[in-house]
Scaffold this motif. Sequence first.
Motif, PDB file in Angstrom:
ATOM      1  N   MET A   1       0.867  -1.234   0.154  1.00 27.81           N
ATOM      2  CA  MET A   1      -0.009  -0.047   0.008  1.00 27.81           C
ATOM      3  C   MET A   1       0.875   1.384  -0.005  1.00 27.81           C
ATOM      4  SD  MET A   1      -3.103   0.563   2.564  1.00 27.81           S
ATOM      5  CE  MET A   1      -4.107  -0.846   2.087  1.00 27.81           C
ATOM      6  N   ILE A   2       0.700   2.103  -0.755  1.00 26.94           N
ATOM      7  CA  ILE A   2       1.159   3.477  -1.027  1.00 26.94           C
ATOM      8  C   ILE A   2       0.373   4.628  -0.463  1.00 26.94           C
ATOM      9  CG2 ILE A   2       2.622   5.133  -2.488  1.00 26.94           C
ATOM     10  CD1 ILE A   2       3.267   2.495  -4.114  1.00 26.94           C
ATOM     11  N   PHE A   3       0.901   5.424   0.328  1.00 32.10           N
ATOM     12  CA  PHE A   3       0.390   6.547   0.742  1.00 32.10           C
ATOM     13  C   PHE A   3       0.943   8.044   0.278  1.00 32.10           C
ATOM     14  CE2 PHE A   3      -1.063   3.242   3.662  1.00 32.10           C
ATOM     15  CZ  PHE A   3      -2.143   3.461   3.646  1.00 32.10           C
ATOM     16  N   SER A   4       0.366   8.954  -0.414  1.00 28.56           N
ATOM     17  CA  SER A   4       0.980  10.003  -0.576  1.00 28.56           C
ATOM     18  C   SER A   4       0.464  10.999   0.103  1.00 28.56           C
ATOM     19  CB  SER A   4       0.607  10.448  -2.096  1.00 28.56           C
ATOM     20  OG  SER A   4       1.277  11.438  -2.497  1.00 28.56           O
ATOM     21  N   ASN A   5       1.061  11.893   0.858  1.00 29.08           N
ATOM     22  CA  ASN A   5       0.744  13.088   1.862  1.00 29.08           C
ATOM     23  C   ASN A   5      -0.624  12.636   2.459  1.00 29.08           C
ATOM     24  OD1 ASN A   5       2.516  14.893   0.505  1.00 29.08           O
ATOM     25  ND2 ASN A   5       1.264  14.977  -1.164  1.00 29.08           N
ATOM     26  N   PRO A   6      -0.312  11.691   3.360  1.00 29.48           N
ATOM     27  CA  PRO A   6      -1.625  11.349   4.166  1.00 29.48           C
ATOM     28  C   PRO A   6      -1.593  12.481   5.335  1.00 29.48           C
ATOM     29  CG  PRO A   6       0.568  10.353   5.003  1.00 29.48           C
ATOM     30  CD  PRO A   6       0.621  10.785   3.635  1.00 29.48           C
ATOM     31  N   ASP A   7      -3.115  12.491   5.569  1.00 27.53           N
ATOM     32  CA  ASP A   7      -3.389  13.555   6.860  1.00 27.53           C
ATOM     33  C   ASP A   7      -2.780  13.103   8.035  1.00 27.53           C
ATOM     34  OD1 ASP A   7      -5.421  11.956   8.111  1.00 27.53           O
ATOM     35  OD2 ASP A   7      -6.773  12.287   6.417  1.00 27.53           O
ATOM     36  N   ASP A   8      -2.780  13.826   9.107  1.00 26.18           N
ATOM     37  CA  ASP A   8      -2.288  13.650  10.438  1.00 26.18           C
ATOM     38  C   ASP A   8      -3.012  12.555  10.908  1.00 26.18           C
ATOM     39  OD1 ASP A   8      -0.575  15.828  10.180  1.00 26.18           O
ATOM     40  OD2 ASP A   8      -1.730  17.066  11.443  1.00 26.18           O
ATOM     41  N   ASN A   9      -4.411  12.292  10.852  1.00 27.52           N
ATOM     42  CA  ASN A   9      -4.840  11.052  11.444  1.00 27.52           C
ATOM     43  C   ASN A   9      -4.505   9.832  10.847  1.00 27.52           C
ATOM     44  OD1 ASN A   9      -6.390  12.436  13.532  1.00 27.52           O
ATOM     45  ND2 ASN A   9      -8.152  12.773  11.988  1.00 27.52           N
ATOM     46  N   THR A  10      -4.258   9.806   9.569  1.00 23.66           N
ATOM     47  CA  THR A  10      -3.816   8.598   8.480  1.00 23.66           C
ATOM     48  C   THR A  10      -2.449   8.342   9.208  1.00 23.66           C
ATOM     49  OG1 THR A  10      -5.472   9.122   7.055  1.00 23.66           O
ATOM     50  CG2 THR A  10      -3.676   7.530   6.229  1.00 23.66           C
ATOM     51  N   LEU A  11      -1.813   9.121   9.241  1.00 23.38           N
ATOM     52  CA  LEU A  11      -0.177   9.115   9.743  1.00 23.38           C
ATOM     53  C   LEU A  11      -0.205   8.565  10.924  1.00 23.38           C
ATOM     54  CD1 LEU A  11       2.427   9.678   8.358  1.00 23.38           C
ATOM     55  CD2 LEU A  11       2.629  12.012   9.539  1.00 23.38           C
ATOM     56  N   ALA A  12      -0.684   8.848  11.965  1.00 18.81           N
ATOM     57  CA  ALA A  12      -0.750   8.533  13.291  1.00 18.81           C
ATOM     58  C   ALA A  12      -1.184   7.195  13.149  1.00 18.81           C
ATOM     59  CB  ALA A  12      -1.604   9.198  14.011  1.00 18.81           C
ATOM     60  N   LYS A  13      -2.193   6.675  12.417  1.00 19.62           N
ATOM     61  CA  LYS A  13      -2.887   5.354  12.461  1.00 19.62           C
ATOM     62  C   LYS A  13      -1.572   4.436  11.785  1.00 19.62           C
ATOM     63  CE  LYS A  13      -7.544   6.095  12.043  1.00 19.62           C
ATOM     64  NZ  LYS A  13      -8.805   6.229  11.381  1.00 19.62           N
ATOM     65  N   LEU A  14      -0.905   5.000  10.636  1.00 23.47           N
ATOM     66  CA  LEU A  14       0.219   4.197  10.139  1.00 23.47           C
ATOM     67  C   LEU A  14       1.282   3.874  11.188  1.00 23.47           C
ATOM     68  CD1 LEU A  14       0.330   5.716   6.624  1.00 23.47           C
ATOM     69  CD2 LEU A  14      -0.271   3.374   7.071  1.00 23.47           C
ATOM     70  N   TYR A  15       1.668   5.180  11.914  1.00 23.11           N
ATOM     71  CA  TYR A  15       2.774   4.597  12.827  1.00 23.11           C
ATOM     72  C   TYR A  15       2.394   3.728  13.891  1.00 23.11           C
ATOM     73  CZ  TYR A  15       5.480   9.057  11.120  1.00 23.11           C
ATOM     74  OH  TYR A  15       6.290   9.849  10.601  1.00 23.11           O
ATOM     75  N   SER A  16       1.171   3.988  14.411  1.00 27.06           N
ATOM     76  CA  SER A  16       0.716   3.022  15.303  1.00 27.06           C
ATOM     77  C   SER A  16       0.648   1.631  14.999  1.00 27.06           C
ATOM     78  CB  SER A  16      -0.528   3.486  15.944  1.00 27.06           C
ATOM     79  OG  SER A  16      -0.334   4.986  16.732  1.00 27.06           O
ATOM     80  N   SER A  17       0.517   1.303  13.531  1.00 26.76           N
ATOM     81  CA  SER A  17       0.141   0.003  13.292  1.00 26.76           C
ATOM     82  C   SER A  17       1.406  -0.940  13.021  1.00 26.76           C
ATOM     83  CB  SER A  17      -0.823   0.231  11.935  1.00 26.76           C
ATOM     84  OG  SER A  17       0.076   0.612  10.797  1.00 26.76           O
TER      85      SER A  17
END
Length: 116
Positions: A1-17
Motif C-alpha cells: 500500500m502506498i500513501f501520498s501526503n496522508p493527513d495527520d490522522n492517517t499518519l498516526a494510524k500508520l505509525y501506530s500500526s
Amino acid sequence: MIFSNPDDNTLAKLYSSVNVFLYTSYVEGFGLPPLEAMACGTPAVMVDNKGSRDYAINGLNALISPSNDVISLSENIITLFKDDKLRERLIENGLETAKKFTWNSTVNKFELALKE
C-alpha cells in the motif's frame, strides 16, 4: 500500500500500526518522522543523521546506527524484536521524549534564540 501526503490522522494510524519505524535518512535538519513515531508509541530504529540528535538517544528512546551501516540497522531491528524489555523502554521513553516537543515549547525556544 502506498500513501501520498496522508493527513495527520492517517499518519498516526500508520505509525501506530507497525512494530518498528525504520528511518534511514542520513541528512536532516531535524528529522521529525522518528519523533512522530515515538509520539505514537512506535519504537524507532534509525541512522545518526545529526538533525535527530536534538531528541534521539541510542538505547534510551531509539536504536541508532551509523550512517550507511546496513548490518547495524538490521541487528538493531532484530534486537528490538528479541528484547521485549528494551522495546518497552524505548516506547515509554519515546513517548516521554515526544511530549517535550510541543508547538508551544518550540515557539518559546525559537523566541529565546531570537532574543539572544
